[in-house]
Design an enzyme around this catalytic site. Sequence first.
Site, PDB file in Angstrom:
ATOM      1  N   THR A 110      -5.197  -6.963  10.929  1.00 59.29           N
ATOM      2  CA  THR A 110      -5.512  -5.680  10.264  1.00 59.29           C
ATOM      3  C   THR A 110      -4.917  -4.506  11.026  1.00 59.29           C
ATOM      4  OG1 THR A 110      -7.596  -6.704   9.587  1.00 59.29           O
ATOM      5  CG2 THR A 110      -7.410  -4.300   9.327  1.00 59.29           C
ATOM      6  N   ASN A 113      -1.906   0.302   6.792  1.00 61.16           N
ATOM      7  CA  ASN A 113      -1.388  -0.971   7.302  1.00 61.16           C
ATOM      8  C   ASN A 113      -0.585  -1.766   6.276  1.00 61.16           C
ATOM      9  OD1 ASN A 113      -3.513  -1.794   5.783  1.00 61.16           O
ATOM     10  ND2 ASN A 113      -4.605  -2.860   7.409  1.00 61.16           N
ATOM     11  N   HIS A 140      -2.202  -5.564   1.616  1.00 56.94           N
ATOM     12  CA  HIS A 140      -3.518  -6.189   1.458  1.00 56.94           C
ATOM     13  C   HIS A 140      -3.301  -7.622   1.006  1.00 56.94           C
ATOM     14  CE1 HIS A 140      -7.583  -6.986  -0.128  1.00 56.94           C
ATOM     15  NE2 HIS A 140      -6.938  -7.592  -1.113  1.00 56.94           N
ATOM     16  N   PHE A 171     -15.300   3.626   7.356  1.00 51.88           N
ATOM     17  CA  PHE A 171     -13.963   4.050   6.944  1.00 51.88           C
ATOM     18  C   PHE A 171     -13.782   4.026   5.424  1.00 51.88           C
ATOM     19  CE2 PHE A 171     -13.835  -0.480   8.117  1.00 51.88           C
ATOM     20  CZ  PHE A 171     -13.386  -1.054   6.926  1.00 51.88           C
ATOM     21  N   LYS A 182       0.824  -1.222   0.000  1.00 53.01           N
ATOM     22  CA  LYS A 182       0.000   0.000   0.000  1.00 53.01           C
ATOM     23  C   LYS A 182       0.857   1.271   0.000  1.00 53.01           C
ATOM     24  CE  LYS A 182      -3.941  -2.198   2.341  1.00 53.01           C
ATOM     25  NZ  LYS A 182      -4.938  -2.058   3.436  1.00 53.01           N
ATOM     26  N   ARG A 188       2.730  -6.444   9.113  1.00 50.54           N
ATOM     27  CA  ARG A 188       2.045  -5.296   9.727  1.00 50.54           C
ATOM     28  C   ARG A 188       2.665  -4.933  11.077  1.00 50.54           C
ATOM     29  NH1 ARG A 188      -3.989  -7.023   7.662  1.00 50.54           N
ATOM     30  NH2 ARG A 188      -4.108  -5.625   5.877  1.00 50.54           N
ATOM     31  N   TYR A 214     -12.567  -1.814  -3.582  1.00 52.45           N
ATOM     32  CA  TYR A 214     -13.052  -1.999  -2.207  1.00 52.45           C
ATOM     33  C   TYR A 214     -14.583  -1.908  -2.101  1.00 52.45           C
ATOM     34  CZ  TYR A 214      -8.395  -2.033  -0.042  1.00 52.45           C
ATOM     35  OH  TYR A 214      -7.126  -2.373   0.366  1.00 52.45           O
ATOM     36  N   ARG A 245      -2.017 -14.286   4.473  1.00 49.95           N
ATOM     37  CA  ARG A 245      -2.724 -13.638   5.591  1.00 49.95           C
ATOM     38  C   ARG A 245      -1.904 -13.778   6.877  1.00 49.95           C
ATOM     39  NH1 ARG A 245      -7.046 -10.388   4.569  1.00 49.95           N
ATOM     40  NH2 ARG A 245      -7.804 -10.888   6.639  1.00 49.95           N
TER      41      ARG A 245
HETATM   42  P1  GDP Z   1      -7.807  -6.849   5.991  1.00 53.13           P
HETATM   43  O1  GDP Z   1      -8.420  -7.979   5.242  1.00 53.13           O
HETATM   44  O2  GDP Z   1      -6.948  -7.287   7.142  1.00 53.13           O
HETATM   45  O3  GDP Z   1      -7.079  -5.879   5.087  1.00 53.13           O
HETATM   46  O4  GDP Z   1      -8.997  -6.031   6.687  1.00 53.13           O
HETATM   47  P2  GDP Z   1     -10.482  -5.637   6.239  1.00 53.13           P
HETATM   48  O5  GDP Z   1     -10.918  -6.416   5.015  1.00 53.13           O
HETATM   49  O6  GDP Z   1     -11.350  -5.700   7.449  1.00 53.13           O
HETATM   50  O7  GDP Z   1     -10.371  -4.099   5.849  1.00 53.13           O
HETATM   51  C1  GDP Z   1      -9.842  -3.683   4.606  1.00 53.13           C
HETATM   52  C2  GDP Z   1      -8.943  -2.492   4.824  1.00 53.13           C
HETATM   53  O8  GDP Z   1      -9.725  -1.398   5.283  1.00 53.13           O
HETATM   54  C3  GDP Z   1      -7.877  -2.662   5.927  1.00 53.13           C
HETATM   55  O9  GDP Z   1      -6.722  -3.317   5.470  1.00 53.13           O
HETATM   56  C4  GDP Z   1      -7.596  -1.230   6.310  1.00 53.13           C
HETATM   57  O10 GDP Z   1      -6.679  -0.613   5.403  1.00 53.13           O
HETATM   58  C5  GDP Z   1      -8.955  -0.582   6.150  1.00 53.13           C
HETATM   59  N1  GDP Z   1      -9.624  -0.495   7.453  1.00 53.13           N
HETATM   60  C6  GDP Z   1     -10.213  -1.479   8.167  1.00 53.13           C
HETATM   61  N2  GDP Z   1     -10.709  -0.995   9.329  1.00 53.13           N
HETATM   62  C7  GDP Z   1     -10.420   0.327   9.337  1.00 53.13           C
HETATM   63  C8  GDP Z   1     -10.664   1.396  10.246  1.00 53.13           C
HETATM   64  O11 GDP Z   1     -11.259   1.225  11.315  1.00 53.13           O
HETATM   65  N3  GDP Z   1     -10.198   2.642   9.884  1.00 53.13           N
HETATM   66  C9  GDP Z   1      -9.557   2.870   8.703  1.00 53.13           C
HETATM   67  N4  GDP Z   1      -9.143   4.105   8.396  1.00 53.13           N
HETATM   68  N5  GDP Z   1      -9.314   1.889   7.823  1.00 53.13           N
HETATM   69  C10 GDP Z   1      -9.735   0.638   8.133  1.00 53.13           C
END
Ligand code: GDP
Length: 140
Positions: free
Chosen positions: A93, A114, A117, A59, A11, A104, A51, A87
């Site tokens: 996350t 973070n 992805h 968010f 990212k 991470r 997304y 993963r």
């Molecule tokens: P991942 O699969 O671990 O990437 O997590 P998710 O699918 O739940 O979320 C997708 C992406 O959204 C994450 O990697 C973060 O970059 C972003 N994200 C998730 N939760 C939050 C949050 O609470 N705040 C913000 N700003 N970004 C978030």
Amino acid sequence: MAIERTFSMIKPDATRRNLTGAITAMLEEAGLRVVASKRVWMSRREAEGFYAVHKERPFFDELCEFMSSGPTVVQVLEGENAIAKNREVMGATNPADAADGTIRKVHARSIGENSVHGSDAPATAAQEIKYWFSDIEVVG
Ligand code: GDP
């Protein structure tokens, strides 16, 4: 265990800090092979499309703004159990919750910024690979 392919992104927070090589090395050390890779600066519209599954989340705007704020490296990774393995090496996350030694934990700045992805299931891996790559760009 089956050989799988998964989709990965380095990212903008990580490309900005010149971490493309360091993160790719962690993926390779985990046994994953980079079979496609390119650097893209995605548009806001491309981020929203990628997304779309998160569009109702609070968010979503922040996420799409961030993902279109600078270059991203999109990759296809191949290996045994690649989806789960990626993963695992990515970590949780939120970097505050990520296990020691994960990408991470080592590199991410916050739950939003973070660093990486990774696809979460075979169907999303196939869909995400197709979003960024044509068949001839993936060379195993
Ligand atoms: P991942 O699969 O671990 O990437 O997590 P998710 O699918 O739940 O979320 C997708 C992406 O959204 C994450 O990697 C973060 O970059 C972003 N994200 C998730 N939760 C939050 C949050 O609470 N705040 C913000 N700003 N970004 C978030």
